[in-house]
Design a protein around this motif. Structure first.
Motif, PDB file in Angstrom:
ATOM      1  N   THR A   8       0.839  -1.210   0.000  1.00  0.00           N
ATOM      2  CA  THR A   8       0.000   0.000   0.000  1.00  0.00           C
ATOM      3  C   THR A   8       0.866   1.249   0.000  1.00  0.00           C
ATOM      4  O   THR A   8       0.629   2.186  -0.771  1.00  0.00           O
ATOM      5  N   ARG A   9       1.877   1.258   0.840  1.00  0.00           N
ATOM      6  CA  ARG A   9       2.761   2.429   0.915  1.00  0.00           C
ATOM      7  C   ARG A   9       3.546   2.609  -0.382  1.00  0.00           C
ATOM      8  O   ARG A   9       3.782   3.734  -0.828  1.00  0.00           O
ATOM      9  N   MET A  10       3.979   1.513  -0.977  1.00  0.00           N
ATOM     10  CA  MET A  10       4.729   1.598  -2.235  1.00  0.00           C
ATOM     11  C   MET A  10       3.847   2.136  -3.356  1.00  0.00           C
ATOM     12  O   MET A  10       4.248   3.011  -4.121  1.00  0.00           O
ATOM     13  N   ARG A  11       2.644   1.609  -3.450  1.00  0.00           N
ATOM     14  CA  ARG A  11       1.749   2.031  -4.538  1.00  0.00           C
ATOM     15  C   ARG A  11       1.379   3.505  -4.420  1.00  0.00           C
ATOM     16  O   ARG A  11       1.195   4.193  -5.425  1.00  0.00           O
ATOM     17  N   ARG A  12       1.289   4.017  -3.204  1.00  0.00           N
ATOM     18  CA  ARG A  12       1.018   5.440  -3.004  1.00  0.00           C
ATOM     19  C   ARG A  12       2.124   6.313  -3.591  1.00  0.00           C
ATOM     20  O   ARG A  12       1.913   7.476  -3.907  1.00  0.00           O
ATOM     21  N   GLN A  13       3.312   5.740  -3.708  1.00  0.00           N
ATOM     22  CA  GLN A  13       4.459   6.463  -4.269  1.00  0.00           C
ATOM     23  C   GLN A  13       4.699   6.097  -5.727  1.00  0.00           C
ATOM     24  O   GLN A  13       5.739   6.431  -6.300  1.00  0.00           O
ATOM     25  N   ALA A  14       3.743   5.373  -6.315  1.00  0.00           N
ATOM     26  CA  ALA A  14       3.802   4.935  -7.726  1.00  0.00           C
ATOM     27  C   ALA A  14       4.838   3.843  -7.946  1.00  0.00           C
ATOM     28  O   ALA A  14       5.330   3.664  -9.056  1.00  0.00           O
ATOM     29  N   TYR A  15       5.159   3.087  -6.910  1.00  0.00           N
ATOM     30  CA  TYR A  15       6.031   1.921  -7.038  1.00  0.00           C
ATOM     31  C   TYR A  15       5.128   0.693  -7.012  1.00  0.00           C
ATOM     32  O   TYR A  15       4.815   0.161  -5.956  1.00  0.00           O
ATOM     33  N   ALA A  16       4.729   0.257  -8.192  1.00  0.00           N
ATOM     34  CA  ALA A  16       3.640  -0.718  -8.291  1.00  0.00           C
ATOM     35  C   ALA A  16       4.101  -2.160  -8.411  1.00  0.00           C
ATOM     36  O   ALA A  16       3.284  -3.047  -8.626  1.00  0.00           O
ATOM     37  N   SER A  17       5.393  -2.415  -8.253  1.00  0.00           N
ATOM     38  CA  SER A  17       5.864  -3.800  -8.369  1.00  0.00           C
ATOM     39  C   SER A  17       6.997  -4.059  -7.386  1.00  0.00           C
ATOM     40  O   SER A  17       7.681  -3.135  -6.934  1.00  0.00           O
TER      41      SER A  17
END
Length: 198
Positions: free
Chosen positions: A140-149
């Motif tokens: 969740t935290r990664m995706r919020r920063q546009a790190y989707a993988s």
């Protein structure tokens, strides 16, 4: 490409760039003044190793806001091009971008991608299982920063730990702790340990 060329001609982009040349020169001079205080490229080669067939190019993303990027191109003959695109988010009273010393670790971050990403790519099969487990914890935290993988998370993890090593080399203990804590707060919980390994 044809559509882009047509758009540029219809809207007279060449004239626009010529008209704004003095502004571009002021912005570029400000960034160069900040980044030239230290030879960051020399640090990167001493830390990661030389890249004799690579060229590095810096760009100012005047419309990027606070976003920064590090795209690259690998040519069939083995040459590589790496680009640092630094956004602008601090301006003076005349709305001309300013580049305080705090931008240096960001520029170093984008430069590190040129060294880190190919290594992660080369060894991805070995890293994938552990990376997926870590990603599940902080997704969740990664995706919020546009790190989707998971792969992007690993690229970013190693780059950020490398920047911590850079700060350790040139700054004081307080700056080192601030940089490390900032990365942990962004969800890269293992930054301190990874930095120690590096």
């Amino acid at each position: 490409v044809a559509l882009l060329r047509d758009f540029a001609e219809k809207h007279r982009f060449a004239e626009f760039f010529e008209k704004e040349a003095a502004y571009f020169a002021v912005v570029e001079a400000r960034l160069v003044a900040t980044l030239s205080l230290r030879d960051n490229a020399a640090w990167a080669e001493s830390f990661f190793g030389e890249r004799p067939r690579a060229s590095f190019h810096g760009h100012i993303g005047l419309l990027n806001g606070p976003n920064n990027y590090g795209p690259s191109v690998a040519f069939p003959d083995g040459r590589e091009e790496f680009h640092q695109i630094l956004g602008t988010w601090q301006h003076d009273a005349d709305r001309v971008p300013e580049f305080p010393a705090s931008i240096v670790p960001i520029a170093v971050h984008e430069h590190c991608h040129a060294f880190v990403n190919p290594v992660v790519e080369k060894h991805w099969k070995m890293l994938e299982l552990a990376a997926n487990r870590l990603f599940a914890i902080v997704e969740t935290r990664m995706r919020r920063q546009a790190y989707a993988s998971a792969k992007t998370m690993i690229d970013e993890s190693i780059v950020r730990a490398s920047v911590v090593r850079y700060v350790a080399r040139f700054e004081n203990a307080q700056a080192l702790n601030q940089e490390t804590d900032a990365q942990v707060a962004r969800g890269f919980l293992w930054t301190r340990e990874l930095s120690d390994v590096l």
